[in-house]
Design a protein around this motif. Structure first.
Motif, PDB file in Angstrom:
ATOM      1  N   ARG A 170       0.869  -1.183   0.000  1.00  0.00           N
ATOM      2  CA  ARG A 170       0.000   0.000   0.000  1.00  0.00           C
ATOM      3  C   ARG A 170       0.904   1.231   0.000  1.00  0.00           C
ATOM      4  NH1 ARG A 170      -5.213   1.086   2.287  1.00  0.00           N
ATOM      5  NH2 ARG A 170      -5.193   3.088   3.379  1.00  0.00           N
ATOM      6  N   PHE A 194       1.816   5.536  -0.844  1.00  0.00           N
ATOM      7  CA  PHE A 194       1.421   6.929  -1.065  1.00  0.00           C
ATOM      8  C   PHE A 194       2.670   7.787  -1.209  1.00  0.00           C
ATOM      9  CE2 PHE A 194       1.730   6.521   3.535  1.00  0.00           C
ATOM     10  CZ  PHE A 194       2.216   7.736   3.984  1.00  0.00           C
ATOM     11  N   HIS A 254       3.066  13.653   8.013  1.00  0.00           N
ATOM     12  CA  HIS A 254       3.521  13.757   6.623  1.00  0.00           C
ATOM     13  C   HIS A 254       2.534  14.642   5.892  1.00  0.00           C
ATOM     14  CE1 HIS A 254       0.479  10.584   6.720  1.00  0.00           C
ATOM     15  NE2 HIS A 254       0.127  11.115   5.550  1.00  0.00           N
ATOM     16  N   THR A 297       0.600  14.500   2.528  1.00  0.00           N
ATOM     17  CA  THR A 297       0.323  13.616   1.390  1.00  0.00           C
ATOM     18  C   THR A 297       0.239  14.413   0.089  1.00  0.00           C
ATOM     19  OG1 THR A 297      -0.900  12.075   2.808  1.00  0.00           O
ATOM     20  CG2 THR A 297      -1.304  11.925   0.447  1.00  0.00           C
ATOM     21  N   PHE A 301      -2.281   9.797  -2.693  1.00  0.00           N
ATOM     22  CA  PHE A 301      -2.520   8.455  -2.184  1.00  0.00           C
ATOM     23  C   PHE A 301      -2.568   7.508  -3.374  1.00  0.00           C
ATOM     24  CE2 PHE A 301      -5.306   4.945  -1.043  1.00  0.00           C
ATOM     25  CZ  PHE A 301      -4.636   4.470   0.077  1.00  0.00           C
ATOM     26  N   ARG A 360     -10.295  14.354  -6.100  1.00  0.00           N
ATOM     27  CA  ARG A 360     -10.424  15.372  -5.048  1.00  0.00           C
ATOM     28  C   ARG A 360      -9.396  16.472  -5.244  1.00  0.00           C
ATOM     29  NH1 ARG A 360     -10.682  11.695   0.272  1.00  0.00           N
ATOM     30  NH2 ARG A 360      -8.705  11.032  -0.587  1.00  0.00           N
ATOM     31  N   HIS A 374      -2.086  19.484   3.571  1.00  0.00           N
ATOM     32  CA  HIS A 374      -2.310  19.495   5.025  1.00  0.00           C
ATOM     33  C   HIS A 374      -1.493  18.387   5.675  1.00  0.00           C
ATOM     34  CE1 HIS A 374      -4.918  16.286   3.575  1.00  0.00           C
ATOM     35  NE2 HIS A 374      -4.677  15.720   4.751  1.00  0.00           N
ATOM     36  N   THR A 429      -2.196  15.831   8.767  1.00  0.00           N
ATOM     37  CA  THR A 429      -3.236  15.390   9.704  1.00  0.00           C
ATOM     38  C   THR A 429      -2.652  15.289  11.106  1.00  0.00           C
ATOM     39  OG1 THR A 429      -4.377  14.179   7.972  1.00  0.00           O
ATOM     40  CG2 THR A 429      -4.904  13.557  10.232  1.00  0.00           C
ATOM     41  N   ARG A 484      -7.286  12.036  14.044  1.00  0.00           N
ATOM     42  CA  ARG A 484      -8.542  11.508  13.490  1.00  0.00           C
ATOM     43  C   ARG A 484      -9.595  11.688  14.582  1.00  0.00           C
ATOM     44  NH1 ARG A 484      -6.524  10.363   8.624  1.00  0.00           N
ATOM     45  NH2 ARG A 484      -4.366   9.710   8.846  1.00  0.00           N
ATOM     46  N   TYR A 502       4.292   3.824   8.714  1.00  0.00           N
ATOM     47  CA  TYR A 502       4.680   4.359   7.420  1.00  0.00           C
ATOM     48  C   TYR A 502       6.180   4.173   7.251  1.00  0.00           C
ATOM     49  CZ  TYR A 502       0.191   6.796   7.818  1.00  0.00           C
ATOM     50  OH  TYR A 502      -1.137   7.101   7.979  1.00  0.00           O
TER      51      TYR A 502
END
Ligand code: 3AM
Length: 178
Positions: free
Chosen positions: A2, A4, A37, A39, A42, A116, A121, A123, A126, A169
């Motif tokens: 996976r 990004f 990080h 992004t 993704f 999108r 930004h 993060t 959450r 990550y």
């Protein structure tokens, strides 16, 4: 794996951003500073041979280094519920240019276009059912936040392993900016 693409942030900036984390928001799951990080794109789950193509495409990009200033905080919401708290990046044409080049390179590798709008930004947390009033006061209290600019001299292809608690990550490849 996976994957990004993101900006890996220097520790001076992570430390500064982590001063925003911690208190006053019940229901916030704060991201550990080692996971901060920005992004750029993704990618998602990719078999090894496609990851190699992606690596080759990213390695061929030629883009200039720039300086990045994080400032202001905001939230993302889904279906009327706030899901993420973040610190924003000041408008920066070079950052937009880099993101654009990465997007084009990945589409050439066969990825579906990202629909999108790019909203740079980092993060911070959450959110699960954080009381809206608390969130509004938090954002108001920190909206003048501004970190010192930091140089951006590379971008990074990360792999991501989703764990039970925080994701792990791993920087797989760094691509230098000129
Ligand atoms: O940079 P942030 O924290 O906003 O939420 C994931 C994280 O975003 C996002 O990719 C970043 C690195 O994991 N992400 C996870 N799954 C995604 C998906 N299916 C996704 N972004 C878009 N589509």
């Amino acid at each position: 794996m996976r994957l990004f693409v993101a900006l890996d942030l220097p520790w001076e900036l992570r430390d500064r951003l982590s001063s925003l984390a911690g208190a006053g928001l019940p229901g916030a799951r704060w991201v550990p500073p080692e996971n901060y990080h920005l992004t750029l794109r993704f990618i998602g789950e990719m078999p090894g041979h496609r990851a190699e193509d992606i690596d080759i495409a990213l390695a061929s990009l030629r883009t200039r280094a720039f300086s990045l200033t994080m400032s202001g905080v905001g939230t993302f919401a889904k279906g009327g519920r706030s899901t993420a708290l973040w610190v924003g990046a000041e408008r920066n044409p070079r950052l937009g240019h880099l993101q654009n080049k990465i997007e084009t390179a990945l589409q050439r590798c066969g990825l579906e276009p990202e629909r999108r709008r790019f909203q740079p930004h980092v993060t911070l947390a959450r959110l699960d059912n954080v009381p809206e009033g608390k969130l509004v006061s938090y954002v108001q209290a920190h909206n003048l936040f501004r970190a010192d600019p930091v140089p951006v001299e590379h971008f990074t292809l990360f792999s991501s392993k989703l764990g039970k608690d925080a994701a792990v990550y791993t920087p797989e490849v760094e691509y230098g900016l000129t």
